[in-house]
Design an enzyme around this catalytic site. Structure first.
Site, PDB file in Angstrom:
ATOM      1  N   LYS A  31       0.768  -1.145   0.015  1.00  0.00           N
ATOM      2  CA  LYS A  31       0.106  -0.015   0.089  1.00  0.00           C
ATOM      3  C   LYS A  31       0.937   1.092  -0.110  1.00  0.00           C
ATOM      4  O   LYS A  31       1.748   1.491   0.853  1.00  0.00           O
ATOM      5  CB  LYS A  31      -0.862   0.131   1.209  1.00  0.00           C
ATOM      6  N   ASP A  58      -3.581   4.294  -2.049  1.00  0.00           N
ATOM      7  CA  ASP A  58      -4.469   4.604  -1.079  1.00  0.00           C
ATOM      8  C   ASP A  58      -4.372   6.262  -0.823  1.00  0.00           C
ATOM      9  O   ASP A  58      -3.893   6.850   0.207  1.00  0.00           O
ATOM     10  CB  ASP A  58      -4.275   4.071   0.415  1.00  0.00           C
ATOM     11  N   HIS A  62     -11.226  12.917  -2.398  1.00  0.00           N
ATOM     12  CA  HIS A  62     -12.527  13.503  -1.876  1.00  0.00           C
ATOM     13  C   HIS A  62     -12.505  14.753  -2.651  1.00  0.00           C
ATOM     14  O   HIS A  62     -12.081  15.668  -2.051  1.00  0.00           O
ATOM     15  CB  HIS A  62     -12.595  13.191  -0.354  1.00  0.00           C
ATOM     16  N   THR A  67     -12.529  16.934 -11.014  1.00  0.00           N
ATOM     17  CA  THR A  67     -11.087  16.584 -10.485  1.00  0.00           C
ATOM     18  C   THR A  67     -10.794  15.001 -10.048  1.00  0.00           C
ATOM     19  O   THR A  67      -9.774  14.619 -10.263  1.00  0.00           O
ATOM     20  CB  THR A  67     -10.802  17.525  -9.257  1.00  0.00           C
ATOM     21  N   ARG A 177      -5.111  -6.197  13.674  1.00  0.00           N
ATOM     22  CA  ARG A 177      -3.838  -6.227  14.595  1.00  0.00           C
ATOM     23  C   ARG A 177      -4.059  -7.736  15.327  1.00  0.00           C
ATOM     24  O   ARG A 177      -4.877  -8.080  15.786  1.00  0.00           O
ATOM     25  CB  ARG A 177      -4.098  -5.319  15.957  1.00  0.00           C
ATOM     26  N   GLY A 206       0.066  -3.193   8.883  1.00  0.00           N
ATOM     27  CA  GLY A 206       1.382  -2.334   8.766  1.00  0.00           C
ATOM     28  C   GLY A 206       2.111  -2.567  10.043  1.00  0.00           C
ATOM     29  O   GLY A 206       3.041  -3.374  10.076  1.00  0.00           O
TER      30      GLY A 206
END
Length: 230
Positions: A31, A58, A62, A67, A177, A206
């Site tokens: 990512k 990622d 918004h 755009t 996790r 991560g």
């Protein structure tokens, strides 16, 4: 099962990203988030493609539809596998995003609600009157109705979303996790095996891997846990 793990390159420099790639050659899906992308531009995407890695870009777009369409068109030229847009950008922006990636391999994922937010913040800070699971479902359904390929959601909501949206809809779950790991700024978390059982298609994991004293051992332990689900 290890193909279902997406590991974030959450580092500020290209050298740091390359060091992580070198240290974890077993990882096939990476990512790239805002910090690294703003720091390195498309250089990191080129390096990942050269190493035959899959890419989750990622950027959580918004913006207004025009755009968004342009940004998606630009990202799709780099053959990224996944690209994120906030579902709250609205139906017109979601449709524009689809138009932007049309004809490419890039699949769009709609962010339902950030996993750093909880029910209290949704109600009191954002003034959303819906219960959190209902709100996440509404965002996922909006994306599905528009033709978006999948959603990013907490593993806490994925079971309900998967039942309603179906098996053809992709669910990418951050906030995963392993047992004993610090949850950090995540609020709505599950273990890898719990998230898979709930219906997650991919898991974003991560810091439990990249911040471990032995990232390879941490990776292997998570993969072993996930194999028990298959």
């Amino acid at each position: 099962m290890n193909d279902k793990i997406i590991v974030p390159l959450d580092v500020p420099t290209l050298d740091g990203a390359i060091a992580l790639l070198d240290r974890l050659p077993q990882v096939s899906f990476w990512k790239v988030g805002l910090e690294l992308f703003i720091s390195t531009g498309t250089d990191i995407l080129k390096i990942l493609k050269e190493r035959d890695k899959r890419i989750f870009l990622d950027l959580k777009l918004h913006d207004i539809p025009n755009t968004v369409a342009g940004a998606c068109r630009a990202a799709a030229k780099h053959d990224v596998d996944f690209l994120t847009i906030h579902a709250t950008a609205g139906r017109a922006a979601l449709q524009a995003a689809l138009d932007g990636v049309r004809g490419s391999k890039t699949q769009l994922l709609a962010v339902t609600l950030l996993t750093s937010l909880d029910a209290r913040e949704l109600a009191f800070d954002l003034k959303v009157p819906l219960e959190l699971p209902e709100y996440a479902l509404h965002m996922a359904l909006l994306a599905e109705e528009t033709g978006i390929h999948g959603a990013v959601c907490s593993p806490r909501e994925v079971s309900q979303l998967q039942r309603v949206c179906g098996d053809d809809f992709t669910f990418v779950c951050p906030g995963v996790r392993p047992k004993g790991s610090a949850i950090g700024d995540q609020r709505r978390v599950m273990t890898p095996s719990q998230a898979l059982k709930a219906g997650a298609t991919y898991l974003v994991i991560g810091r439990p891997i990249t911040a471990a004293s032995d990232p390879i051992a941490a990776w292997e332990q998570i993969c072993q846990e996930m194999e028990s689900v298959s």
